[in-house]
Motif scaffolding. Structure first.
Motif, PDB file in Angstrom:
ATOM      1  N   MET A   1       0.831  -1.206   0.000  1.00 23.61           N
ATOM      2  CA  MET A   1       0.000   0.000   0.000  1.00 23.61           C
ATOM      3  C   MET A   1       0.866   1.256   0.000  1.00 23.61           C
ATOM      4  O   MET A   1       0.590   2.212  -0.740  1.00 23.61           O
TER       5      MET A   1
ATOM      6  N   ALA B   1       2.339   1.642  -3.434  1.00 14.69           N
ATOM      7  CA  ALA B   1       1.334   2.116  -4.390  1.00 14.69           C
ATOM      8  C   ALA B   1       1.085   3.607  -4.223  1.00 14.69           C
ATOM      9  O   ALA B   1       0.969   4.348  -5.207  1.00 14.69           O
ATOM     10  N   MET B   2       1.015   4.055  -2.979  1.00 11.02           N
ATOM     11  CA  MET B   2       0.809   5.475  -2.725  1.00 11.02           C
ATOM     12  C   MET B   2       2.035   6.273  -3.178  1.00 11.02           C
ATOM     13  O   MET B   2       1.904   7.316  -3.826  1.00 11.02           O
TER      14      MET B   2
ATOM     15  N   HIS C   1      -0.296   6.043  -7.270  1.00  7.56           N
ATOM     16  CA  HIS C   1      -1.542   5.360  -7.619  1.00  7.56           C
ATOM     17  C   HIS C   1      -2.703   5.788  -6.722  1.00  7.56           C
ATOM     18  O   HIS C   1      -3.866   5.578  -7.088  1.00  7.56           O
ATOM     19  N   TYR C   2      -2.391   6.354  -5.557  1.00 13.06           N
ATOM     20  CA  TYR C   2      -3.400   6.850  -4.610  1.00 13.06           C
ATOM     21  C   TYR C   2      -2.940   8.195  -4.083  1.00 13.06           C
ATOM     22  O   TYR C   2      -1.742   8.413  -3.874  1.00 13.06           O
TER      23      TYR C   2
ATOM     24  N   ASP D   1      -6.871   6.926   1.191  1.00 18.86           N
ATOM     25  CA  ASP D   1      -7.539   6.504  -0.045  1.00 18.86           C
ATOM     26  C   ASP D   1      -7.185   5.058  -0.387  1.00 18.86           C
ATOM     27  O   ASP D   1      -8.046   4.272  -0.798  1.00 18.86           O
ATOM     28  N   CYS D   2      -5.923   4.723  -0.219  1.00 23.65           N
ATOM     29  CA  CYS D   2      -5.476   3.359  -0.500  1.00 23.65           C
ATOM     30  C   CYS D   2      -6.142   2.376   0.475  1.00 23.65           C
ATOM     31  O   CYS D   2      -6.599   1.309   0.071  1.00 23.65           O
TER      32      CYS D   2
ATOM     33  N   ARG E   1      -9.601   1.343  -0.380  1.00 28.09           N
ATOM     34  CA  ARG E   1      -9.667   0.366  -1.471  1.00 28.09           C
ATOM     35  C   ARG E   1      -9.152  -1.012  -1.050  1.00 28.09           C
ATOM     36  O   ARG E   1      -9.697  -2.028  -1.431  1.00 28.09           O
ATOM     37  N   TRP E   2      -8.068  -1.039  -0.252  1.00 29.81           N
ATOM     38  CA  TRP E   2      -7.392  -2.299   0.071  1.00 29.81           C
ATOM     39  C   TRP E   2      -7.843  -2.918   1.390  1.00 29.81           C
ATOM     40  O   TRP E   2      -7.777  -4.130   1.543  1.00 29.81           O
TER      41      TRP E   2
END
Length: 152
Positions: free
Chosen positions: A86, A89-90, A94-95, A100-101, A104-105
Motif C-alpha cells: 500500500m 502504491a501510494m 496510484h493513490y 484513499d489506498c 480500497r485495500w
C-alpha cells in the motif's frame, strides 16, 4: 514505553483456571491498548485488529469492552506485506493518500463490527486504574530483573 517491562499475572487464586489465564492475557492486551491510547489522546470510535489472536471472537469482544469502541478484524492475510504494498502504491502515485489506498485495500476486507457490552465496560472502567497502578509499581522490579539478567 519500558524495554524492561515483562508480563505478569496479578490476582491469581486457587480457583484460577486455564481458561481464566487465557482471558487474563486477552484482558492484559486490551488494558495495555487502552493505556497506550490514553497517552496518545482519545480512543478511536473503531479499532481494527489483525493477526492470529484477532481470529478469537473472545479477544475482539474483550477489546471492545475495555476500549469502549467497535472492533473489527481485518480478514486479509499477510497484512504486513499488504501494508508495504500500500505504501509503495501510494508512493508511486496510484493513490492520493494512504487513507484513499486503505479505503480500497482494507475496508472491503473488514469483518463484522463487535460492539462493547455496557455492563462489562463498567467493570473494565473500574479495573483500568488498578491495571495502571500495577504497571507503575512494577517498573523498579522490571529494572532489577533486567539488572539480574545482565549480570549473568
Amino acid at each position: 514505553m519500558n524495554a524492561d517491562a515483562r508480563a505478569q499475572f496479578v490476582g491469581l487464586s486457587t480457583s484460577t483456571t486455564f481458561a481464566g489465564l487465557i482471558r487474563a492475557i486477552y484482558e492484559g492486551l486490551g488494558l495495555a491498548a487502552r493505556d497506550c491510547y490514553s497517552v496518545m489522546g482519545n480512543i478511536p470510535s473503531e479499532i481494527r485488529v489483525t493477526g492470529g489472536a484477532a481470529r478469537s471472537s473472545s479477544l475482539l469482544q474483550i477489546f471492545a469492552d475495555i476500549l469502549g469502541a467497535s472492533v473489527r478484524r481485518v480478514m486479509r492475510e499477510e497484512t504486513g506485506a499488504a501494508g508495504a504494498a500500500m505504501i509503495a502504491a501510494m508512493s508511486l502515485g496510484h493513490y492520493a493518500s494512504l487513507a484513499d489506498c486503505a479505503d480500497r485495500w482494507v475496508t472491503p476486507t473488514l469483518g463484522p463490527s463487535v460492539d462493547p457490552d455496557p455492563d462489562r465496560r463498567v467493570l473494565y472502567d473500574k479495573l483500568f486504574p488498578i491495571y495502571r497502578s500495577v504497571r507503575e509499581a512494577m517498573s523498579p522490579i522490571w529494572a532489577a530483573l533486567a539488572d539480574a539478567r545482565e549480570a549473568n
